[in-house]
Motif scaffolding. Sequence first.
Motif, PDB file in Angstrom:
ATOM      1  N   ASP B 239     -10.938  -2.485   8.512  1.00 47.40           N
ATOM      2  CA  ASP B 239     -10.442  -3.864   8.346  1.00 47.40           C
ATOM      3  C   ASP B 239      -8.956  -3.887   7.987  1.00 47.40           C
ATOM      4  O   ASP B 239      -8.501  -4.722   7.194  1.00 47.40           O
ATOM      5  N   GLY B 240      -8.234  -2.935   8.518  1.00 50.87           N
ATOM      6  CA  GLY B 240      -6.774  -2.952   8.323  1.00 50.87           C
ATOM      7  C   GLY B 240      -6.339  -2.562   6.921  1.00 50.87           C
ATOM      8  O   GLY B 240      -5.318  -3.065   6.426  1.00 50.87           O
ATOM      9  N   ALA B 241      -7.107  -1.655   6.272  1.00 49.17           N
ATOM     10  CA  ALA B 241      -6.792  -1.257   4.894  1.00 49.17           C
ATOM     11  C   ALA B 241      -5.398  -0.630   4.808  1.00 49.17           C
ATOM     12  O   ALA B 241      -4.612  -0.940   3.892  1.00 49.17           O
ATOM     13  N   MET B 242      -5.099   0.246   5.784  1.00 50.25           N
ATOM     14  CA  MET B 242      -3.790   0.911   5.739  1.00 50.25           C
ATOM     15  C   MET B 242      -2.661  -0.079   6.026  1.00 50.25           C
ATOM     16  O   MET B 242      -1.589  -0.031   5.412  1.00 50.25           O
ATOM     17  N   LEU B 243      -2.943  -1.001   6.914  1.00 47.31           N
ATOM     18  CA  LEU B 243      -1.932  -2.018   7.253  1.00 47.31           C
ATOM     19  C   LEU B 243      -1.592  -2.870   6.028  1.00 47.31           C
ATOM     20  O   LEU B 243      -0.425  -3.185   5.765  1.00 47.31           O
ATOM     21  N   ALA B 244      -2.628  -3.178   5.251  1.00 51.31           N
ATOM     22  CA  ALA B 244      -2.420  -3.992   4.046  1.00 51.31           C
ATOM     23  C   ALA B 244      -1.583  -3.233   3.020  1.00 51.31           C
ATOM     24  O   ALA B 244      -0.711  -3.810   2.360  1.00 51.31           O
ATOM     25  N   LYS B 245      -1.859  -1.906   2.911  1.00 51.81           N
ATOM     26  CA  LYS B 245      -1.075  -1.099   1.967  1.00 51.81           C
ATOM     27  C   LYS B 245       0.385  -1.059   2.400  1.00 51.81           C
ATOM     28  O   LYS B 245       1.299  -1.135   1.566  1.00 51.81           O
ATOM     29  N   ALA B 246       0.596  -0.895   3.704  1.00 51.76           N
ATOM     30  CA  ALA B 246       1.971  -0.849   4.210  1.00 51.76           C
ATOM     31  C   ALA B 246       2.688  -2.167   3.954  1.00 51.76           C
ATOM     32  O   ALA B 246       3.853  -2.191   3.540  1.00 51.76           O
ATOM     33  N   VAL B 261       4.215  -3.855  17.015  1.00 53.04           N
ATOM     34  CA  VAL B 261       3.536  -2.757  17.728  1.00 53.04           C
ATOM     35  C   VAL B 261       2.027  -3.001  17.718  1.00 53.04           C
ATOM     36  O   VAL B 261       1.339  -2.808  18.731  1.00 53.04           O
ATOM     37  N   VAL B 262       1.504  -3.423  16.558  1.00 57.02           N
ATOM     38  CA  VAL B 262       0.054  -3.692  16.455  1.00 57.02           C
ATOM     39  C   VAL B 262      -0.343  -4.818  17.407  1.00 57.02           C
ATOM     40  O   VAL B 262      -1.353  -4.727  18.125  1.00 57.02           O
ATOM     41  N   ASP B 263       0.468  -5.851  17.458  1.00 57.32           N
ATOM     42  CA  ASP B 263       0.159  -7.011  18.307  1.00 57.32           C
ATOM     43  C   ASP B 263       0.195  -6.664  19.788  1.00 57.32           C
ATOM     44  O   ASP B 263      -0.440  -7.339  20.608  1.00 57.32           O
ATOM     45  N   ALA B 264       0.938  -5.604  20.133  1.00 53.77           N
ATOM     46  CA  ALA B 264       1.026  -5.212  21.552  1.00 53.77           C
ATOM     47  C   ALA B 264      -0.322  -4.720  22.069  1.00 53.77           C
ATOM     48  O   ALA B 264      -0.555  -4.685  23.284  1.00 53.77           O
ATOM     49  N   GLY B 265      -1.211  -4.312  21.161  1.00 50.87           N
ATOM     50  CA  GLY B 265      -2.597  -4.029  21.535  1.00 50.87           C
ATOM     51  C   GLY B 265      -2.902  -2.620  22.018  1.00 50.87           C
ATOM     52  O   GLY B 265      -4.044  -2.328  22.364  1.00 50.87           O
ATOM     53  N   ASP B 266      -1.929  -1.721  22.050  1.00 49.44           N
ATOM     54  CA  ASP B 266      -2.194  -0.340  22.479  1.00 49.44           C
ATOM     55  C   ASP B 266      -2.655   0.469  21.268  1.00 49.44           C
ATOM     56  O   ASP B 266      -1.847   0.830  20.409  1.00 49.44           O
ATOM     57  N   SER B 267      -3.950   0.783  21.193  1.00 50.67           N
ATOM     58  CA  SER B 267      -4.481   1.441  19.987  1.00 50.67           C
ATOM     59  C   SER B 267      -3.953   2.866  19.817  1.00 50.67           C
ATOM     60  O   SER B 267      -3.980   3.425  18.729  1.00 50.67           O
ATOM     61  N   ALA B 268      -3.481   3.484  20.921  1.00 47.20           N
ATOM     62  CA  ALA B 268      -2.956   4.856  20.819  1.00 47.20           C
ATOM     63  C   ALA B 268      -1.455   4.879  20.477  1.00 47.20           C
ATOM     64  O   ALA B 268      -0.892   5.938  20.233  1.00 47.20           O
ATOM     65  N   ALA B 269      -0.839   3.726  20.451  1.00 48.18           N
ATOM     66  CA  ALA B 269       0.611   3.680  20.179  1.00 48.18           C
ATOM     67  C   ALA B 269       0.892   4.160  18.762  1.00 48.18           C
ATOM     68  O   ALA B 269       0.114   3.892  17.835  1.00 48.18           O
ATOM     69  N   LYS B 270       1.982   4.910  18.598  1.00 44.57           N
ATOM     70  CA  LYS B 270       2.336   5.429  17.277  1.00 44.57           C
ATOM     71  C   LYS B 270       3.464   4.604  16.673  1.00 44.57           C
ATOM     72  O   LYS B 270       4.387   4.186  17.384  1.00 44.57           O
ATOM     73  N   VAL B 271       3.383   4.444  15.351  1.00 44.93           N
ATOM     74  CA  VAL B 271       4.411   3.666  14.667  1.00 44.93           C
ATOM     75  C   VAL B 271       4.654   4.255  13.270  1.00 44.93           C
ATOM     76  O   VAL B 271       3.699   4.609  12.574  1.00 44.93           O
ATOM     77  N   PRO B 272       5.911   4.375  12.869  1.00 46.39           N
ATOM     78  CA  PRO B 272       6.166   4.852  11.500  1.00 46.39           C
ATOM     79  C   PRO B 272       5.972   3.733  10.484  1.00 46.39           C
ATOM     80  O   PRO B 272       6.411   2.594  10.723  1.00 46.39           O
ATOM     81  N   VAL B 273       5.291   4.080   9.390  1.00 44.12           N
ATOM     82  CA  VAL B 273       5.076   3.085   8.327  1.00 44.12           C
ATOM     83  C   VAL B 273       5.409   3.702   6.970  1.00 44.12           C
ATOM     84  O   VAL B 273       5.518   4.931   6.840  1.00 44.12           O
ATOM     85  N   ALA B 274       5.574   2.862   5.966  1.00 45.20           N
ATOM     86  CA  ALA B 274       5.733   3.328   4.587  1.00 45.20           C
ATOM     87  C   ALA B 274       4.448   3.020   3.836  1.00 45.20           C
ATOM     88  O   ALA B 274       3.888   1.926   3.991  1.00 45.20           O
TER      89      ALA B 274
END
Lengths: 128, 610
Positions: B239-246, B261-274
């Motif tokens: 349920d987007g736990a990591m997204l919420a932390k970021a 990037v998330v909205d683009a819908g490609d589940s394999a796409a990579k993105v740097p987060v903090a």
Amino acid sequence: MGDTTMKAAVPAGPGNSQTEIRHGAHVDTIENVDIVFRAQRKLSFTYGAWFFGVTLAIPASSVWWKGWYATPIWGGFTLNYLFVSLFYYVFLWTMAWTYSKQADKLDEQLMHMADADEASAAMTGKEG
Amino acid sequence: MGNLNTIAIALVIALILFTVSLTIFANRFTRTTADFYLAGRKVGSFANASAISGDYLSAASFLGVAGAVYASGLDGVWYAAGFAGGFMVVVLFIASALRRFGEYTVADFAFGRFGSHRIRLVTVVMVLITSMFYMAPQMYGAGTTWKVLVGRGIFGMNPYTSGVVVVAAIMMFYVAVGGMKGTTLNQIFQFWWLNFAMIMVVIFAFGNGFSYPAALQAASDGTIINSKVVTVEQLTADDGAMLAKAEGVMSAEEFAKVEAVVDAGDSAAKVPVALPAVNKLHEMRDALFNEPGHRYNTFDQFSMVLALVLGTAGLPHILNRYYTNPSGAAARRSTFWVLVFIGIFYIMAPIAGLAGINLIKNAVANGTAPATADYVNGMLVKSDAIMPTIAQILGGEWLMGIVSAGAFAAMFSTIGGLLIASASAVGHDVYEKYVNPNASEKQRVFVGKAAVVVFALIAMGIGLGIPASGLDQAYPALIAMMVTWAFAVGAGAFVPMLLTGIWWKGTTERGAISGMLVGGGGSIFIIVLNILSQLGIIGKTGLIGFLGGLTFPTLFTFPLAIATIIVVSKLDGQLPKNLDEIWMRIHGTAHERHERDLGLDKVSTMFNKH
């Protein structure tokens, strides 16, 4: 190694159980080497015990002593951070220096023992 | 960007040219195998300490320690302290005895101490395995550093491949041509260059207003935030736990990029987060920069320390250097100076890592951060890039160039030592002893040089194979991890054999071999399981899952190897017939006293012609 003469011998005469190794004019006997080896082993393992004791006390304190790892004492420095980032090296330098000096003295002791043996042998030869 | 690359490349080329000229100079004085493998045993304490330090300080120390501190705070500082502490084990238990034994290699020691060809060959195999474990991160570092600093490939190769190929080719040339004398000269120069680079970075940091206690306080004001490259699938799982932390720690502007990037819908796409770090040691506390627990739990706090302090004494390229000393006492003095040299270096590296936090954050905010690195939320995405990045922020193109050359110097000096150790294992321990015992000096030196070429090619293959195997994706800090593997293998394979061989007369050949196989083989087995676990090939449950989860096997393998040696030796009881003679070679000084009489302990003749 090639420019020295190495020789091990076990003289068979009664009362003479020495094994010796000779390089040029210099001789080590197993008795002398064993005496110095035991002193060297005591020195190395005593220093080793201190080294591992202090080194492993750091993570132990990091686990169980809150005043060590969680109390700032100078700006952001805790005792833990200050020791690992600075004082640990002073500890290593001091140990390495004092150990080397004491080990050098043991080398000299072996040399003096060998010299004394050679002088004694020379004297015995003259008397004989 | 163009000027930056030009100056960095120019300084690296100048370093290479100087290295080559030293090699050609040293080649004039390399005639015998003692010259090629041991620099004629005429290296003085200070010079040898510089060379050992250059040999020892690899890409992991120059790039990795500052990066580890930048990312992990106090747990990263432990890398520096542990790397230095390892030399205490060397000086207390091994240095002078190994030198007094007076051979060429660790395998020679094993053969001379235990009197069997079988143990020499087992040791040779372990030397080669350990050296390759240590070579891998150097070659990976060569590829990644080239990628960051040069940014483009040559002769149609990609940047990573170019870095690996160029470094392997240079090393092949200068070690094969210059032997140990050339390698020693280069290591001395390279150590002082990379030390100079580190000193310059720290001086510039203090000149820029850095205050150690204040910066540490500021960095420890709240939970450590780490950068991580993740897939959209990982980010939106649970349920987007990591997204919420970021979202909780990233600025609105930075988080908007992630959302796009998330909205683009490609589940394999990579993105740097903090993401906020979790305290693995004290779970109820925040993970603070100045407290332990960011990387290691209770078990790993101890196991990591043991791996680092014991592993140093098990690195063949470091042990081989002790034979180049003129005496046992000189070997101890060398180690003391090594501790001073690398201690100063390791005091500075964490300062660079800490200073980088604010420097990079401000540079990103001002838009002045170097374009060669990637950032997220004011932090480097890859912490290993911190040294060249802060060098450019602090001192512009020139300091960046000095640090770039320092990074390559760190790799060159270590790879040089590893190639000499590998070549001596094959050329000296196998060819001269078994294949052609009557070989002329010329033939022996030729085989040594040929072995260098072969091992440089193998190292190149390993370097090129790492990205293909997916290892670089499985481990976030691969250079430091691979170096730790080499330490673990060395600590398991050689240190128990050396300690018992030097200090316990009762050690037998069968006991020593068993200990090496259990310690070295056990370490390799657990490391392979750890790799398979990280690559997702084996599960994380059961005994295999438990062993695969061990980051540092030394806490198990070292005591197990010692116990094996003791038990097997007691059961075996087959001691060498000339044990007393062996004992006098290890612990006696008649040979040194004789050499002193002949003036053979003088160190000024390293460059005499024969």
